[in-house]
Enzyme design. Structure first.
Site, short mmCIF file in Angstrom:
data_model
loop_
_atom_site.label_atom_id
_atom_site.label_comp_id
_atom_site.label_asym_id
_atom_site.label_seq_id
_atom_site.Cartn_x
_atom_site.Cartn_y
_atom_site.Cartn_z
N ALA A 27 0.96 -1.03 0.26
CA ALA A 27 -0.15 -0.17 0.35
C ALA A 27 0.85 1.59 0.16
CB ALA A 27 -0.96 -0.20 1.10
N GLN A 85 -4.25 -6.46 -6.99
CA GLN A 85 -4.22 -7.43 -6.00
C GLN A 85 -5.30 -7.19 -5.03
OE1 GLN A 85 -2.97 -7.55 -1.80
NE2 GLN A 85 -1.86 -9.95 -2.07
N CYS A 116 -3.04 -9.68 5.11
CA CYS A 116 -3.11 -8.33 5.48
C CYS A 116 -2.93 -8.61 7.35
CB CYS A 116 -3.65 -7.30 4.53
SG CYS A 116 -3.36 -5.79 6.08
N LYS A 158 -2.90 -15.26 -2.01
CA LYS A 158 -1.54 -14.35 -0.98
C LYS A 158 -2.24 -15.29 0.92
CE LYS A 158 2.04 -11.90 0.51
NZ LYS A 158 3.20 -10.64 0.10
#
Length: 390
Positions: A27, A85, A116, A158
């Protein structure tokens, strides 16, 4: 596999990536400007530059056509293949977001974020917390794969090892993702609780590789090309994903492209050469923001400490660059740096956020069961609505 090549090409569905190296989405970092710097660096070696993933976009913001979300999935004309993504906690919304990306020809590959560790994400049941709910995880993956399939766009996943030591999920998530049709899976070999602290546990990558038949990509603690080669040797993974290691070092992808093709070339820039890269980065950032110099230069500021790590630049000059206000000022400050040789190990190693392990922020009662109640289905739908994109 040609002579000298360390690994065969990475195959992600119909995509073939000769150099099995992926830029991880970060990000505020992996926008079109930074991706171009990394691609150009790798291409300068004469080898295939790999795969470069855009910043994460939330499914809801994309479905609602949020301008910031649309900008994230807008790529340079010469950026091929294009990789996006998506993050989300609701299967229908994720599926629709992927349909927009694939159906409108916005990207050639879609990755799903289940790794995340940021509290604002995990406290909603998203990111690295979500695979604990196995049926929800499967439903989201299935929705994404089905949405992308008619357009020939492969979907990957992921994830992390799990939430914490007592709640590991990766050896469940891998086979589930494979069964639902994903083309590859990336493992960041840390738990959510670890965040970015300690050392990545590469043996977990090897265990995941043994548990699935799809390509497995390893992520975590790749600070130089030799780290990438060592990860491949130790885990048997099909490629590597690089995140924090390239912050302030887009030339790392030249090293990686060379290393995976059996070459010893390594980029060791002088301070003047780093200044040239920073200047180019600034120009690309201004272009990324549609010519808005103020936005472009301000966004560049966070990169300064990474670029200058290890170089003999005093505190006053570092502060000036970290608060630069215009391209003209940037060029002046960079010219004043002069030159100095590459500082060796002082410029390498860990960079970016690290911190220390912390108890994950999770929804109340999240760990009570792998299943979702009807109440939780509705709460997650509302969480999806509340997550901001971009």
């Amino acid at each position: 596999m040609t002579a000298g090549r360390i690994l065969p090409p990475l195959r992600i569905g119909p995509l073939v990536v000769d150099t099995p190296v992926v830029l991880a989405p970060m990000a505020g970092v992996t926008n079109t400007a930074f991706r171009r710097l990394c691609r150009e660096s790798a291409a300068s070696t004469g080898f295939d530059p790999g795969l470069y993933v855009a910043e994460m976009v939330t499914s809801r913001s994309l479905v609602e056509r949020n301008p910031a979300a649309i900008r994230i999935v807008t790529f340079d004309d010469d950026e091929v293949p294009r990789s996006a993504q998506v993050y989300g906690v609701d299967p229908a919304t994720v599926g629709e977001a992927v349909r927009i990306i694939a159906g409108e020809g916005r990207a050639d590959h879609v990755d799903l974020n289940f790794g995340c560790p940021v509290p604002k994400v995990t406290r909603k049941g998203g990111g690295g917390a979500l695979p604990w709910k196995t049926r929800l995880f499967a439903d989201i993956v299935r929705a994404a794969v089905r949405a992308a399939e008619p357009y020939g766009v492969p979907v990957t996943v992921k994830t992390r090892e799990g939430i914490d030591e007592e709640h590991l999920t990766y050896l469940q998530a891998g086979p589930i993702a494979e069964a639902e049709g994903v083309a590859a899976i990336t493992l960041h070999a840390r738990t959510v609780a670890m965040r970015y602290s300690g050392e990545a546990r590469w043996p977990s990558i090897k265990r995941l590789k043994e548990a699935v038949s799809i390509p497995v990509l390893g992520n975590g603690d790749i600070w130089c090309a030799d780290d990438a080669l060592r990860m491949v040797a130790e885990t048997g993974c099909n490629g590597v994903v690089v995140g924090r290691g390239c912050q302030g070092r887009p030339w790392l992808f030249a090293d990686l492209a060379a290393a995976f093709n059996g070459q010893t070339l390594r980029v060791r820039p002088t301070l003047a050469q780093v200044a040239d890269v920073i200047s180019r980065h600034g120009e690309l950032m201004v272009a990324h923001f549609g010519g808005d110099e103020d936005k472009g230069v301000r966004d560049l500021r966070k990169h300064m400490a990474w670029y200058l790590k290890g170089y003999p630049v005093g505190g006053e000059r570092r502060h000036a660059l970290a608060t630069v206000e215009s391209m003209a000022q940037l060029r002046t400050f960079l010219d004043e740096l002069g030159d100095a040789p590459y500082p060796g190990e002082a410029a390498e190693g860990a960079r970016g956020r690290q911190g220390s392990p912390k108890a994950p922020h999770l929804p109340h009662g999240w760990l009570d069961s792998h299943e979702l109640t009807e109440e939780w289905v509705e709460r997650l739908r509302q969480a999806e609505l509340a997550v901001d994109g971009g």
